[in-house]
Design an enzyme around this catalytic site. Sequence first.
Site, PDB file in Angstrom:
ATOM      1  N   LYS A  69       0.815  -1.221   0.000  1.00 53.66           N
ATOM      2  CA  LYS A  69       0.000   0.000   0.000  1.00 53.66           C
ATOM      3  C   LYS A  69       0.846   1.267   0.000  1.00 53.66           C
ATOM      4  O   LYS A  69       0.339   2.345  -0.274  1.00 53.66           O
ATOM      5  CB  LYS A  69      -0.965   0.001   1.188  1.00 53.66           C
ATOM      6  CG  LYS A  69      -2.085  -1.009   1.011  1.00 53.66           C
ATOM      7  CD  LYS A  69      -3.295  -0.716   1.853  1.00 53.66           C
ATOM      8  CE  LYS A  69      -4.453  -1.600   1.397  1.00 53.66           C
ATOM      9  NZ  LYS A  69      -5.663  -1.449   2.153  1.00 53.66           N
ATOM     10  N   LYS A  78     -10.971  -3.572  -3.968  1.00 53.13           N
ATOM     11  CA  LYS A  78     -11.979  -2.512  -4.131  1.00 53.13           C
ATOM     12  C   LYS A  78     -11.345  -1.149  -4.312  1.00 53.13           C
ATOM     13  O   LYS A  78     -11.976  -0.229  -4.810  1.00 53.13           O
ATOM     14  CB  LYS A  78     -13.008  -2.517  -2.999  1.00 53.13           C
ATOM     15  CG  LYS A  78     -12.460  -2.486  -1.592  1.00 53.13           C
ATOM     16  CD  LYS A  78     -13.611  -2.475  -0.597  1.00 53.13           C
ATOM     17  CE  LYS A  78     -13.551  -3.590   0.418  1.00 53.13           C
ATOM     18  NZ  LYS A  78     -12.391  -3.544   1.317  1.00 53.13           N
ATOM     19  N   LYS A 101      -4.005  -8.796  -6.835  1.00 46.40           N
ATOM     20  CA  LYS A 101      -5.304  -9.286  -6.338  1.00 46.40           C
ATOM     21  C   LYS A 101      -6.422  -8.306  -6.701  1.00 46.40           C
ATOM     22  O   LYS A 101      -6.177  -7.099  -6.833  1.00 46.40           O
ATOM     23  CB  LYS A 101      -5.242  -9.556  -4.837  1.00 46.40           C
ATOM     24  CG  LYS A 101      -5.416  -8.370  -3.972  1.00 46.40           C
ATOM     25  CD  LYS A 101      -5.779  -8.763  -2.536  1.00 46.40           C
ATOM     26  CE  LYS A 101      -6.041  -7.470  -1.787  1.00 46.40           C
ATOM     27  NZ  LYS A 101      -6.784  -7.559  -0.585  1.00 46.40           N
TER      28      LYS A 101
HETATM   29  N1  AQP Z   1      -9.111 -10.610  -4.161  1.00 46.49           N
HETATM   30  C1  AQP Z   1      -9.493 -11.270  -3.084  1.00 46.49           C
HETATM   31  N2  AQP Z   1      -9.614 -12.613  -3.130  1.00 46.49           N
HETATM   32  C2  AQP Z   1     -10.015 -13.303  -2.025  1.00 46.49           C
HETATM   33  N3  AQP Z   1     -10.317 -12.714  -0.842  1.00 46.49           N
HETATM   34  C3  AQP Z   1     -10.217 -11.373  -0.773  1.00 46.49           C
HETATM   35  N4  AQP Z   1     -10.445 -10.504   0.221  1.00 46.49           N
HETATM   36  C4  AQP Z   1     -10.189  -9.244  -0.209  1.00 46.49           C
HETATM   37  N5  AQP Z   1      -9.804  -9.277  -1.496  1.00 46.49           N
HETATM   38  C5  AQP Z   1      -9.799 -10.583  -1.873  1.00 46.49           C
HETATM   39  C6  AQP Z   1     -10.881 -10.887   1.546  1.00 46.49           C
HETATM   40  O1  AQP Z   1     -11.970 -10.062   1.921  1.00 46.49           O
HETATM   41  C7  AQP Z   1     -11.905  -9.850   3.330  1.00 46.49           C
HETATM   42  C8  AQP Z   1     -12.047  -8.398   3.611  1.00 46.49           C
HETATM   43  O2  AQP Z   1     -10.955  -7.687   3.079  1.00 46.49           O
HETATM   44  P1  AQP Z   1     -10.832  -6.143   3.440  1.00 46.49           P
HETATM   45  O3  AQP Z   1     -11.833  -5.406   2.706  1.00 46.49           O
HETATM   46  O4  AQP Z   1     -10.876  -5.957   4.895  1.00 46.49           O
HETATM   47  O5  AQP Z   1      -9.394  -5.752   3.022  1.00 46.49           O
HETATM   48  P2  AQP Z   1      -8.514  -6.153   1.839  1.00 46.49           P
HETATM   49  O6  AQP Z   1      -8.093  -7.561   1.973  1.00 46.49           O
HETATM   50  O7  AQP Z   1      -7.431  -5.111   1.796  1.00 46.49           O
HETATM   51  O8  AQP Z   1      -9.488  -6.025   0.590  1.00 46.49           O
HETATM   52  P3  AQP Z   1      -9.442  -5.027  -0.577  1.00 46.49           P
HETATM   53  O9  AQP Z   1     -10.622  -5.272  -1.450  1.00 46.49           O
HETATM   54  O10 AQP Z   1      -8.101  -5.089  -1.249  1.00 46.49           O
HETATM   55  O11 AQP Z   1      -9.640  -3.649   0.155  1.00 46.49           O
HETATM   56  P4  AQP Z   1      -8.842  -2.328   0.024  1.00 46.49           P
HETATM   57  O12 AQP Z   1      -8.691  -2.101  -1.463  1.00 46.49           O
HETATM   58  O13 AQP Z   1      -9.703  -1.307   0.688  1.00 46.49           O
HETATM   59  O14 AQP Z   1      -7.542  -2.529   0.729  1.00 46.49           O
HETATM   60  C9  AQP Z   1     -10.597 -10.436   3.836  1.00 46.49           C
HETATM   61  O15 AQP Z   1     -10.869 -11.702   4.397  1.00 46.49           O
HETATM   62  C10 AQP Z   1      -9.794 -10.586   2.587  1.00 46.49           C
HETATM   63  O16 AQP Z   1      -8.862 -11.652   2.692  1.00 46.49           O
END
Ligand code: AQP
Length: 347
Positions: free
Chosen positions: A124, A211, A208
Amino acid sequence: MSDAAQTPNAKFKPRIFSGIQPSGNLTLGNYLGALKRFAQKQDEGIETIYCLVDLHAITVWQEPEALKRQTREAAAAFIAAGIDPARSILFNQSQVSAHAELAWLLNCVARIGWMYRMTQFKDKTSGKNAENSSLGLLAYPSLMAADILLYHATMVPVGEDQKQHLELTRDIAAKFNHDYKTDFFPSPEPLIEGAATRVMSLRDGSKKMSKSDPSDASRINLTDSADTIAKKFRKAVTDPAPLPETLDGLAERPEARNLVNIYAALADKTVEDVIAEYGGQGWGVFKPALADLAVDKLAPISTEMARLMNDPAEIDRILGQGAAKADEIAQPILAKTLDIMGMVRSR
Ligand code: AQP
């Protein structure tokens, strides 16, 4: 220290905790890696506590009004995906102040070096000035440890990307127990299961699906229309070769593997089943089949989300009730932690 002083969980009752950041539109990755499995765990009859981790979301900038909308929308997504507020505790983190309080206590147990080693922090801040990111972003895993340990949770369903943070939670619990000569905190187990524990970007098979990716075409949002879903899958980056006849044929093809994994997870099939069905076929056949399947599975969720979003007061009521239930479990655990650490408790 992961292997050292690991706490046996036998004295703790099985309890699941997990969360999602309301930091934007929830994606197919969040659904397959988290939400869908959260609902399965609830249906298996285990005690389940699910949290919209808004305190985590603000580790990067969030527009205040947008954050409120995203939090309610994420709550709607949980309910639409099958989380029943009568059977699971569903709430937003900032309504239970014990999360922030325990996080501070654990900040004093965790080591700074552990935080700098977290790949999510490095990802990040890569290409940016890490010194200029929020202190909260660095301390994120310590707050996550607090979220889990505050409920003495023993199992945490997450996607693959959260595995390292879970290991850190175990390390923090172990150091606390070791330093204070106690067995107060469990050593929570990550539950990383299914065909889509790491859903990748539709534009780049090495990243990955996320969002916060600036490219909307990189992800399927749970609120996307059927047309948008079909278009995004049609345009998903792939190599030109047809689908392989065997599983080994996916090894060096990250984009192909990603689409096959998504299909398998949506259809509740194994990757082998999907290869048996589509091996040798071109993308002109597979992508429309995948889009149809995704629309079939996601349309009822987005319809239900839209219905729930028409009544934000009802969503707030559910979150408030969930927070009250969560607080009841959290307060005695926080109080005992303060006592163990030597804080005078006189009121
Ligand atoms: N691409 C993914 N594949 C499988 N699992 C995923 N998770 C997130 N992206 C994937 C799982 O969703 C849960 C919540 O994640 P989060 O929103 O708390 O944070 P993150 O993992 O950082 O997800 P994002 O979408 O990438 O959010 P941003 O962009 O805001 O940082 C977790 O169980 C995660 O493993």
